[in-house]
Write a protein that holds these residues in place. Structure first.
Motif, PDB file in Angstrom:
ATOM      1  N   ARG B 213       0.979  -1.177  -0.034  1.00  0.00           N
ATOM      2  CA  ARG B 213       0.056   0.044  -0.100  1.00  0.00           C
ATOM      3  C   ARG B 213       0.934   1.326  -0.089  1.00  0.00           C
ATOM      4  O   ARG B 213       1.733   1.326   0.796  1.00  0.00           O
ATOM      5  N   TYR B 214       0.770   2.125  -0.965  1.00  0.00           N
ATOM      6  CA  TYR B 214       1.410   3.553  -1.085  1.00  0.00           C
ATOM      7  C   TYR B 214       0.737   4.675  -0.650  1.00  0.00           C
ATOM      8  O   TYR B 214       1.355   5.549  -0.151  1.00  0.00           O
ATOM      9  N   ASP B 215      -0.523   4.522  -0.418  1.00  0.00           N
ATOM     10  CA  ASP B 215      -1.311   5.862  -0.050  1.00  0.00           C
ATOM     11  C   ASP B 215      -2.439   5.265   0.649  1.00  0.00           C
ATOM     12  O   ASP B 215      -2.899   4.044   0.353  1.00  0.00           O
ATOM     13  N   GLY B 216      -3.210   5.913   1.554  1.00  0.00           N
ATOM     14  CA  GLY B 216      -4.450   5.809   1.940  1.00  0.00           C
ATOM     15  C   GLY B 216      -4.443   5.061   3.295  1.00  0.00           C
ATOM     16  O   GLY B 216      -3.183   4.682   3.693  1.00  0.00           O
ATOM     17  N   GLU B 217      -5.630   4.571   3.815  1.00  0.00           N
ATOM     18  CA  GLU B 217      -5.601   3.871   5.100  1.00  0.00           C
ATOM     19  C   GLU B 217      -6.000   2.217   4.769  1.00  0.00           C
ATOM     20  O   GLU B 217      -6.630   2.113   3.863  1.00  0.00           O
ATOM     21  N   ARG B 218      -5.210   1.741   5.450  1.00  0.00           N
ATOM     22  CA  ARG B 218      -5.778   0.194   5.305  1.00  0.00           C
ATOM     23  C   ARG B 218      -6.922  -0.116   5.990  1.00  0.00           C
ATOM     24  O   ARG B 218      -7.509   0.503   7.002  1.00  0.00           O
ATOM     25  N   GLU B 219      -7.633  -0.691   5.301  1.00  0.00           N
ATOM     26  CA  GLU B 219      -9.018  -1.298   5.705  1.00  0.00           C
ATOM     27  C   GLU B 219      -8.925  -2.793   6.179  1.00  0.00           C
ATOM     28  O   GLU B 219      -8.065  -3.577   6.068  1.00  0.00           O
ATOM     29  N   PRO B 220      -9.745  -3.192   7.186  1.00  0.00           N
ATOM     30  CA  PRO B 220      -9.612  -4.444   7.750  1.00  0.00           C
ATOM     31  C   PRO B 220      -9.837  -5.670   6.553  1.00  0.00           C
ATOM     32  O   PRO B 220     -10.675  -5.350   5.697  1.00  0.00           O
ATOM     33  N   SER B 221      -9.409  -6.514   7.119  1.00  0.00           N
ATOM     34  CA  SER B 221      -9.543  -7.906   6.067  1.00  0.00           C
ATOM     35  C   SER B 221     -10.968  -8.108   6.130  1.00  0.00           C
ATOM     36  O   SER B 221     -11.296  -8.254   7.202  1.00  0.00           O
ATOM     37  N   LEU B 222     -11.124  -8.855   5.244  1.00  0.00           N
ATOM     38  CA  LEU B 222     -12.515  -9.664   5.144  1.00  0.00           C
ATOM     39  C   LEU B 222     -12.498 -10.602   6.100  1.00  0.00           C
ATOM     40  O   LEU B 222     -13.579 -10.681   6.623  1.00  0.00           O
ATOM     41  N   LEU B 223     -11.497 -11.465   6.342  1.00  0.00           N
ATOM     42  CA  LEU B 223     -11.338 -12.306   7.389  1.00  0.00           C
ATOM     43  C   LEU B 223     -11.469 -11.730   8.677  1.00  0.00           C
ATOM     44  O   LEU B 223     -12.384 -12.365   9.322  1.00  0.00           O
ATOM     45  N   GLN B 224     -10.932 -10.477   8.967  1.00  0.00           N
ATOM     46  CA  GLN B 224     -11.239  -9.700  10.312  1.00  0.00           C
ATOM     47  C   GLN B 224     -12.637  -9.542  10.496  1.00  0.00           C
ATOM     48  O   GLN B 224     -13.127  -9.661  11.456  1.00  0.00           O
ATOM     49  N   LEU B 225     -13.088  -9.001   9.465  1.00  0.00           N
ATOM     50  CA  LEU B 225     -14.609  -8.470   9.455  1.00  0.00           C
ATOM     51  C   LEU B 225     -15.540  -9.798   9.684  1.00  0.00           C
ATOM     52  O   LEU B 225     -16.517  -9.688  10.563  1.00  0.00           O
ATOM     53  N   ALA B 226     -15.105 -10.774   9.105  1.00  0.00           N
ATOM     54  CA  ALA B 226     -15.965 -12.037   9.244  1.00  0.00           C
ATOM     55  C   ALA B 226     -16.018 -12.518  10.717  1.00  0.00           C
ATOM     56  O   ALA B 226     -16.877 -13.237  11.287  1.00  0.00           O
ATOM     57  N   ILE B 227     -14.668 -12.624  11.328  1.00  0.00           N
ATOM     58  CA  ILE B 227     -14.422 -13.081  12.533  1.00  0.00           C
ATOM     59  C   ILE B 227     -15.213 -12.311  13.563  1.00  0.00           C
ATOM     60  O   ILE B 227     -15.837 -12.547  14.548  1.00  0.00           O
ATOM     61  N   GLU B 228     -15.237 -10.808  13.261  1.00  0.00           N
ATOM     62  CA  GLU B 228     -16.060  -9.775  14.251  1.00  0.00           C
ATOM     63  C   GLU B 228     -17.700 -10.287  13.986  1.00  0.00           C
ATOM     64  O   GLU B 228     -18.301 -10.193  15.206  1.00  0.00           O
ATOM     65  N   ARG B 229     -18.030 -10.644  12.740  1.00  0.00           N
ATOM     66  CA  ARG B 229     -19.481 -10.981  12.931  1.00  0.00           C
ATOM     67  C   ARG B 229     -19.664 -12.322  13.303  1.00  0.00           C
ATOM     68  O   ARG B 229     -20.723 -12.596  14.108  1.00  0.00           O
ATOM     69  N   ALA B 230     -18.791 -13.438  13.325  1.00  0.00           N
ATOM     70  CA  ALA B 230     -18.962 -14.583  13.732  1.00  0.00           C
ATOM     71  C   ALA B 230     -18.596 -14.838  15.170  1.00  0.00           C
ATOM     72  O   ALA B 230     -19.012 -16.030  15.685  1.00  0.00           O
ATOM     73  N   GLY B 231     -17.735 -14.161  15.794  1.00  0.00           N
ATOM     74  CA  GLY B 231     -17.310 -14.396  17.101  1.00  0.00           C
ATOM     75  C   GLY B 231     -15.947 -15.116  17.231  1.00  0.00           C
ATOM     76  O   GLY B 231     -15.133 -15.098  18.314  1.00  0.00           O
ATOM     77  N   HIS B 232     -15.525 -15.884  16.325  1.00  0.00           N
ATOM     78  CA  HIS B 232     -14.528 -16.609  16.397  1.00  0.00           C
ATOM     79  C   HIS B 232     -14.201 -17.216  15.014  1.00  0.00           C
ATOM     80  O   HIS B 232     -14.758 -17.419  14.132  1.00  0.00           O
ATOM     81  N   ILE B 233     -12.678 -17.303  14.649  1.00  0.00           N
ATOM     82  CA  ILE B 233     -12.520 -17.549  13.291  1.00  0.00           C
ATOM     83  C   ILE B 233     -12.847 -19.194  13.074  1.00  0.00           C
ATOM     84  O   ILE B 233     -13.126 -19.302  11.635  1.00  0.00           O
ATOM     85  N   ASP B 234     -13.025 -19.845  13.694  1.00  0.00           N
ATOM     86  CA  ASP B 234     -13.734 -21.355  13.376  1.00  0.00           C
ATOM     87  C   ASP B 234     -15.107 -21.215  13.009  1.00  0.00           C
ATOM     88  O   ASP B 234     -15.804 -22.105  12.500  1.00  0.00           O
TER      89      ASP B 234
END
Lengths: 402, 402
Positions: B213-234
């Motif tokens: 990434r050369y500019d701008g702000e990093r966004e959370p990964s889809l995996l991170q967002l999915a873990i937030e929704r599901a509560g756990h990576i598994d």
């Protein structure tokens, strides 16, 4: 309740289960177990210093290092394929670099050949027993297995094509087969090719152990015989799978497939789709090391493994109770033990690990239909002769009590 | 007449053809061509000396070398998986080493996910355009492609599931997509996960370029967002595919997949059947080098590639004729050029190579249905800024004459 992922999986994934060998390899971490389980070369025989020197040479030269660390072509590093074309010529197989694909060990060649040839329900001929890793590779493509007649059989395969279309290929390990250690003689090799012609099959020749011959005369490879029949490799119906895993080291993951160009061209596309290419650096290093030392190194490892095979055969003769039989391999890493039919290798293994602190692979996993349970595969490659004697003595005691 | 082998092949093999990118890569050997074709890191940026030192350390220690050169477990070298679990935690993804499989680059993870999920005719959602290598990996398993709505779209995927069962997964490259260079913002990421929940899809997140990434702000990964929704990576429905190919070097072929344990366990079985394991030595060396220098090295390569991206954007603004548009990527290696609809990128390439001595990838190959022909993919990773200016000027002249 944990989420059920199975509805996201293809039907083929349902056939995949953990393998005994895989679970068994974990036992090797326990130092007091005498393991005859894994078909694993002895790391004491690895040519560590020549490998370290080759890595240092390639990475020490900025121009070579830039190529060694960069993406490269899917068919493999050309100087290695050129070297292999010469090496194969020395084995009686006239071919060019364009007849060769570099793979991650011969296992990847088996996977690619499954991907190329097998549609769901297609017939595949395999020996019974056969190499477990080949079954695992092919299983992903949902074949229907048929039994290839053994070298002792005279009949042309009677049931081939039953219950489906013509089979796609026969998978054969002609030398020191994993798991039995047996070798096809000239007549048996001709019979495989006769069968392949009669049924219009490809033949996959797995030559993983070819260089580990301790006695007897080398027979021509199936690929060589097929070229003699067809007149040219591009007309020959055998795909030969070789590997440096048993002769140099396994963990650089360098093997190769040799076949007619139209087949290699398809396999190159499969390689590209699967993982782009094998590690360039590893191919360059393997090229240097193989060119430098494969023949003297093979002499050295043959001497070591021959002594271990002899130790195991002596120990078996000394310690096995009546009713137990075993093969006398001319090479490779394995001896195949046949127990009285009422004994079950898998149950015996549990007791062997717990009571005798020895490990082996129960024979069941080497049968596509898991129909035979009274066999054990013993590997003699990893233990020294005294340890082999001790381990087989323990196995004998266990069997006498079984 | 040469033998026709096609009757030995499965139907899937008929879909495999040589790719434009592959043929184009061969042009790179001609030194007077300015190539914007391959998505290839600059070998001048490879950390050659740290890699050479790590190989020397591992191979210089007999005990470590014995492990580095031996067969090992299919899931990958545990210290590397432990390091990656920490690295992923730093990216906001809480996981354990058992959530991680080591693969031969992220390409192999894509192949394995195709093998795990796709049966013939199963739906797969991909962007249009999307990464050609993903299409090649998935094609082997005979999917039916459907178009994932782009980040500019508001609609929930209207046609999903048309003409077949529910699709199996969506394939998404959220950062600096290959080939367009575009990045999904937070809202678009949420929309992908909403869609995945609505259609009960897995999501394959290809993070190959994430660190560039050369500019701008990093966004959370889809995996991170999915873990937030599901509560756990598994419980999370995203499989994240990472690689060292863009940040360290490609040719050691080390990538990784991160997912729920039941998915990783299946992928481990697929890895075992496919090529047993990734090269142990390469995993050990990559572990040492990544732990030592990934962050400072990423800073260095970002600075170099940022200057090249800026040079290409300046040159495009200067030299492109009216009617030509292009993306302004915040990172990665690619700019996507849209030509007037009457122009055909593939035909333009022939003239570009012959007349202007420049190369790029025609856009057609990045569409599953090959329906759009008026695009070019330009890679800015390999040429220095002055060469980029020269090459884009030549492209501009060619387009003005087209």
């Amino acid at each position: 309740m944990p989420r059920d992922w199975s509805r996201h999986f293809a039907p083929r994934a349902a056939r995949m289960g953990a393998s005994e060998i895989r679970e068994l390899l974990k036992l090797l971490d326990q130092p007091d177990i005498i393991s005859f389980a894994g078909g694993i070369p002895d790391p004491a025989l690895f040519p560590r210093e020549p490998l370290a020197a080759a890595f240092a040479r390639v990475l020490g030269d900025p121009a070579r290092a830039a190529a060694a660390l960069q993406y490269s072509v899917s068919e493999g590093y050309r100087p290695l394929r050129e070297w292999l074309a010469n090496y194969m010529a020395g084995l009686g197989v006239a071919c060019t670099p364009d007849n060769i694909l570099i793979t991650n060990g011969s296992q990847q060649a088996l996977d690619f050949l499954g991907k190329l040839c097998i549609g769901p329900g297609d017939g595949v001929l395999v020996a019974a027993p056969t190499y477990l890793g080949a079954l695992q590779a092919f299983n992903c493509y949902e074949p229907r297995y048929e039994t290839l007649p053994g070298p002792e059989s005279n009949r042309l395969h009677a049931g081939a094509g039953e219950g489906g279309g013509a089979p796609k290929f026969a998978y054969v390990m002609p030398e020191f087969q994993n798991p039995t250690g047996t070798t096809l003689d000239r007549r048996a090799r001709a019979a495989v090719l006769d069968l392949a012609e009669a049924l219009d099959l490809l033949v996959i020749e797995d030559a993983a152990y070819e260089k580990l011959r301790y006695d007897g005369e080398r027979e021509p490879s199936l690929l060589q015989l097929a070229i003699e029949r067809a007149g040219h490799i591009d007309e020959a119906r055998v795909v030969y799978c070789g590997t440096f895993s048993k002769t140099i080291v396994p963990a650089l993951r360098i093997g190769w497939a040799v076949a007619a160009r139209p087949i290699i061209q398809k396999l190159v596309l499969i390689k590209q789709a699967s993982d782009l290419h094998s590690a360039t650096l590893n191919q360059m290093v393997m090229h240097e090391v193989a060119a430098e030392l494969i023949e003297p190194h093979a002499l050295e490892i043959r001497a070591a493994y021959r002594a271990r095979r002899d130790a195991m055969l002596r120990a078996l003769a000394r310690h096995m109770p009546p009713g137990v039989d075993w093969t006398r391999p001319e090479g490779g890493m394995f001896i195949w033990v046949t127990l009285p039919v009422h004994l079950d290798g898998a149950r015996l293994l549990e007791r062997a690990v717990r009571e005798a602190r020895i490990a082996f692979v129960p024979g069941e996993a080497f049968f596509a239909d898991r129909s035979r349970r009274n066999h054990l595969r013993l590997s003699f490659s990893l233990a020294d002769p005294a340890t082999i004697e001790e381990g087989i003595e323990r196995l004998g005691r266990l069997l006498r009590a079984a």
